[in-house]
Scaffold this active site. Structure first.
Site, PDB file in Angstrom:
ATOM      1  N   HIS A 263     -24.713 -95.138 149.656  1.00 48.13           N
ATOM      2  CA  HIS A 263     -25.490 -93.893 149.636  1.00 48.13           C
ATOM      3  C   HIS A 263     -25.565 -93.352 151.057  1.00 48.13           C
ATOM      4  O   HIS A 263     -25.650 -94.131 152.013  1.00 48.13           O
ATOM      5  CB  HIS A 263     -26.915 -94.174 149.111  1.00 48.13           C
ATOM      6  CG  HIS A 263     -27.636 -92.951 148.663  1.00 48.13           C
ATOM      7  ND1 HIS A 263     -28.241 -92.095 149.540  1.00 48.13           N
ATOM      8  CD2 HIS A 263     -27.845 -92.444 147.418  1.00 48.13           C
ATOM      9  CE1 HIS A 263     -28.798 -91.103 148.845  1.00 48.13           C
ATOM     10  NE2 HIS A 263     -28.564 -91.282 147.567  1.00 48.13           N
ATOM     11  N   ASP A 319     -27.210 -94.502 140.505  1.00 46.66           N
ATOM     12  CA  ASP A 319     -26.259 -94.322 139.408  1.00 46.66           C
ATOM     13  C   ASP A 319     -25.660 -95.620 138.890  1.00 46.66           C
ATOM     14  O   ASP A 319     -25.016 -95.631 137.846  1.00 46.66           O
ATOM     15  CB  ASP A 319     -25.115 -93.398 139.859  1.00 46.66           C
ATOM     16  CG  ASP A 319     -25.609 -92.002 140.159  1.00 46.66           C
ATOM     17  OD1 ASP A 319     -26.324 -91.455 139.309  1.00 46.66           O
ATOM     18  OD2 ASP A 319     -25.315 -91.471 141.244  1.00 46.66           O
TER      19      ASP A 319
HETATM   20  C1  LIG Z   1     -21.981 -92.512 148.647  1.00 45.83           C
HETATM   21  C2  LIG Z   1     -20.908 -92.625 149.717  1.00 45.83           C
HETATM   22  C3  LIG Z   1     -20.083 -91.331 149.730  1.00 45.83           C
HETATM   23  C4  LIG Z   1     -21.553 -92.813 151.081  1.00 45.83           C
HETATM   24  O1  LIG Z   1     -20.542 -92.663 151.996  1.00 45.83           O
HETATM   25  P1  LIG Z   1     -20.714 -93.025 153.553  1.00 45.83           P
HETATM   26  O2  LIG Z   1     -22.107 -92.737 153.980  1.00 45.83           O
HETATM   27  O3  LIG Z   1     -19.609 -92.384 154.279  1.00 45.83           O
HETATM   28  O4  LIG Z   1     -20.465 -94.575 153.487  1.00 45.83           O
HETATM   29  P2  LIG Z   1     -20.706 -95.615 154.606  1.00 45.83           P
HETATM   30  O5  LIG Z   1     -20.622 -95.018 155.976  1.00 45.83           O
HETATM   31  O6  LIG Z   1     -21.935 -96.316 154.204  1.00 45.83           O
HETATM   32  O7  LIG Z   1     -19.418 -96.548 154.396  1.00 45.83           O
HETATM   33  C5  LIG Z   1     -19.119 -97.579 155.277  1.00 45.83           C
HETATM   34  C6  LIG Z   1     -17.853 -98.263 154.820  1.00 45.83           C
HETATM   35  O8  LIG Z   1     -18.063 -98.832 153.523  1.00 45.83           O
HETATM   36  C7  LIG Z   1     -17.108 -98.357 152.613  1.00 45.83           C
HETATM   37  N1  LIG Z   1     -17.745 -98.051 151.342  1.00 45.83           N
HETATM   38  C8  LIG Z   1     -18.844 -97.299 151.171  1.00 45.83           C
HETATM   39  N2  LIG Z   1     -19.130 -97.218 149.849  1.00 45.83           N
HETATM   40  C9  LIG Z   1     -18.178 -97.925 149.211  1.00 45.83           C
HETATM   41  C10 LIG Z   1     -17.931 -98.191 147.866  1.00 45.83           C
HETATM   42  N3  LIG Z   1     -18.711 -97.677 146.898  1.00 45.83           N
HETATM   43  N4  LIG Z   1     -16.881 -98.940 147.540  1.00 45.83           N
HETATM   44  C11 LIG Z   1     -16.057 -99.448 148.489  1.00 45.83           C
HETATM   45  N5  LIG Z   1     -16.247 -99.222 149.806  1.00 45.83           N
HETATM   46  C12 LIG Z   1     -17.290 -98.471 150.165  1.00 45.83           C
HETATM   47  C13 LIG Z   1     -16.570 -97.075 153.240  1.00 45.83           C
HETATM   48  O9  LIG Z   1     -15.251 -96.818 152.774  1.00 45.83           O
HETATM   49  C14 LIG Z   1     -16.620 -97.399 154.703  1.00 45.83           C
HETATM   50  O10 LIG Z   1     -15.499 -98.219 154.989  1.00 45.83           O
HETATM   51  P3  LIG Z   1     -14.722 -98.086 156.416  1.00 45.83           P
HETATM   52  O11 LIG Z   1     -15.752 -98.381 157.462  1.00 45.83           O
HETATM   53  O12 LIG Z   1     -13.642 -99.098 156.321  1.00 45.83           O
HETATM   54  O13 LIG Z   1     -14.217 -96.674 156.463  1.00 45.83           O
HETATM   55  C15 LIG Z   1     -20.004 -93.822 149.437  1.00 45.83           C
HETATM   56  O14 LIG Z   1     -20.771 -94.990 149.517  1.00 45.83           O
HETATM   57  C16 LIG Z   1     -19.293 -93.735 148.093  1.00 45.83           C
HETATM   58  O15 LIG Z   1     -18.281 -93.061 147.983  1.00 45.83           O
HETATM   59  N6  LIG Z   1     -19.819 -94.418 147.038  1.00 45.83           N
HETATM   60  C17 LIG Z   1     -19.213 -94.427 145.724  1.00 45.83           C
HETATM   61  C18 LIG Z   1     -19.496 -93.142 144.971  1.00 45.83           C
HETATM   62  C19 LIG Z   1     -20.923 -93.043 144.488  1.00 45.83           C
HETATM   63  O16 LIG Z   1     -21.463 -93.949 143.885  1.00 45.83           O
HETATM   64  N7  LIG Z   1     -21.531 -91.878 144.750  1.00 45.83           N
HETATM   65  C20 LIG Z   1     -22.879 -91.589 144.300  1.00 45.83           C
HETATM   66  C21 LIG Z   1     -23.801 -91.499 145.446  1.00 45.83           C
HETATM   67  S1  LIG Z   1     -25.452 -91.180 144.879  1.00 45.83           S
END
Ligand SMILES: CC(C)(COP(=O)(O)OP(=O)(O)OC[C@H]1O[C@@H](n2cnc3c(N)ncnc32)[C@H](O)[C@@H]1OP(=O)(O)O)[C@@H](O)C(=O)NCCC(=O)NCCS
Length: 383
Positions: A263, A319
């Site tokens: 998130h 979710d």
């Molecule tokens: C929600 C989301 C966009 C947040 O993105 P963000 O703030 O950029 O994520 P973070 O900075 O916390 O991510 C850090 C690392 O963890 C990874 N990561 C984060 N969420 C992940 C997931 N659900 N699955 C696998 N890897 C994940 C990222 O790819 C990143 O990797 P890197 O450092 O090698 O590039 C992301 O977690 C995501 O795409 N989640 C899945 C979709 C989802 O459930 N969305 C609903 C949100 S309410």
């Protein structure tokens, strides 16, 4: 060219001062009007939380009785609204129907219809139950089943399930649906809430602000992540060669994202996910089938182990468990985002009121980066 003051997507820009919602992402806490979400979900009905969001304080017994009674009295759809839902193109998405039906509802909001630029909470008492009835009616029409009339003895959540399925839900199922609506009712200045405030700031009606907010929520970058979690659940179920944990390890080695994890704001487990996880376990035990709960817990355990090995603690968001829970309540996947809309309507209306109390028209500016003084070419000289 550097452009001080420009923030793409308004990221980091503070656009309002608000007393409605506090998201404490670091510590995984969420408050509506200062009350912890856990207290609200344990002790209140959705109607009670809606009163809190509209009036800024919890109702006393008499106020809640009056408010709930008013909302329950406004659940039934008028015949022209039913006709509009019945005539809506069958292959449309229910969010398109919901966005379209809101101006119809404005016309039936009272003797004059809603043209008021002053917000009146009577509109909220009408709009919130009508949205739930519209979503349930759309589903019945899609199934070639008769639209079910509301039952005012049931809570808002239980009545929604009743109007959807035609069967009275168990006490537990009704309570869980009401709880899910509370958990999705508000979450600060996200894209749809901002949209509602922008429209409200023009002194347009609250119905047009809600219709616009529904449009913003329809986009896949906002609502709908729990649909993707269920795609993942179905994929795991279909692959008999791998356990859920093995499936996660393989998906991560292929650099796939695990839906429902992570998130932008929460750096701890989303407090709503903790409550919904409890609901999923409780309902599974009551229905004698905890397979979704067991699968998702294994996915969570293995995902968190793998991510911690890489020094990236990432937790489930709201979710992650909600899609499976809705499916166990008999709600089809296509209705997940509409349900988000009908719960968030309370939060949107709360923000509309707050915006109106100290209004200033939203009017940001943009930096022009195009050309000027281009030589005009007559038609005969254009390629
Ligand atoms: C929600 C989301 C966009 C947040 O993105 P963000 O703030 O950029 O994520 P973070 O900075 O916390 O991510 C850090 C690392 O963890 C990874 N990561 C984060 N969420 C992940 C997931 N659900 N699955 C696998 N890897 C994940 C990222 O790819 C990143 O990797 P890197 O450092 O090698 O590039 C992301 O977690 C995501 O795409 N989640 C899945 C979709 C989802 O459930 N969305 C609903 C949100 S309410």
């Amino acid at each position: 060219m550097s452009n001080p003051g420009f923030s793409k997507g308004l990221e980091g820009v503070v656009a309002a001062e608000s007393t409605i919602c506090k998201v404490d992402g670091e510590n995984g806490r969420l408050f509506y009007l200062g009350y912890s979400i856990r207290d609200l979900v344990e002790h209140c009905t959705f109607e009670e939380v809606t009163f809190l969001l509209l009036y800024g304080q919890l109702p006393n017994e008499e106020q809640l009785e009056d408010f709930s009674s008013a909302m329950r009295g406004k659940r039934k759809l008028e015949d022209p609204v039913k006709k509009m839902i019945t005539d809506f193109p069958r292959d449309s998405h229910p969010m398109e129907m919901l966005q379209t039906v809101v101006p119809y509802l404005a016309a039936y909001s009272g003797p004059e219809g809603c043209r008021d630029t002053e917000f009146d909470c009577l509109y909220a008492e009408h709009l919130i139950p009508q949205l739930a009835s519209a979503v349930a009616a759309w589903h019945r029409v899609q199934q070639d089943l008769p639209i079910v009339d509301p039952d005012r003895s049931l809570s808002h959540g239980a009545n929604f399930l009743y109007m959807l399925t035609g069967e009275k839900p168990s006490e537990l199922a009704g309570r869980i649906m009401d709880g899910c609506l509370i958990l999705h009712a508000e979450h600060g200045l996200n894209a749809s809430t901002f949209t509602a405030r922008v429209v409200a700031s023009t002194l347009s009606t609250c119905y047009s602000a809600i219709a616009a907010a529904i449009g913003a929520l329809y986009g896949p970058l906002h609502g709908g992540a729990n649909e993707k979690v269920m795609d993942m659940v179905d994929e795991i179920e279909a692959d008999a060669s791998l356990s859920p944990g093995e499936w996660v390890s393989k998906a991560l080695s292929e650099k796939r994202k695990i839906m429902g994890m992570g998130h932008r704001v929460y750096r701890a487990k989303d407090p709503r996910a903790i409550i919904i996880e409890g609901y999923l376990e409780e309902l599974g035990k009551q229905q004698g089938d905890t397979s979704y709960y067991d699968m998702l817990k294994e996915v969570e355990r293995v995902f968190r182990e793998r991510m911690e090995e890489k020094g990236k603690p990432i937790y489930p968001n709201v979710d992650f468990f909600s899609g499976a829970l809705y499916r166990m309540l008999g709600v089809p996947t296509i209705l997940f985002t509409p349900i988000f809309a009908l719960s968030r309507a309370s939060g949107w209306l709360s923000h509309i009121i707050e915006q109106r109390h100290d209004n200033r028209l939203y009017r940001p500016s943009s930096t022009y980066v195009g050309e000027i003084d281009r030589p005009f070419a007559p038609m005969s000289e254009r390629e």
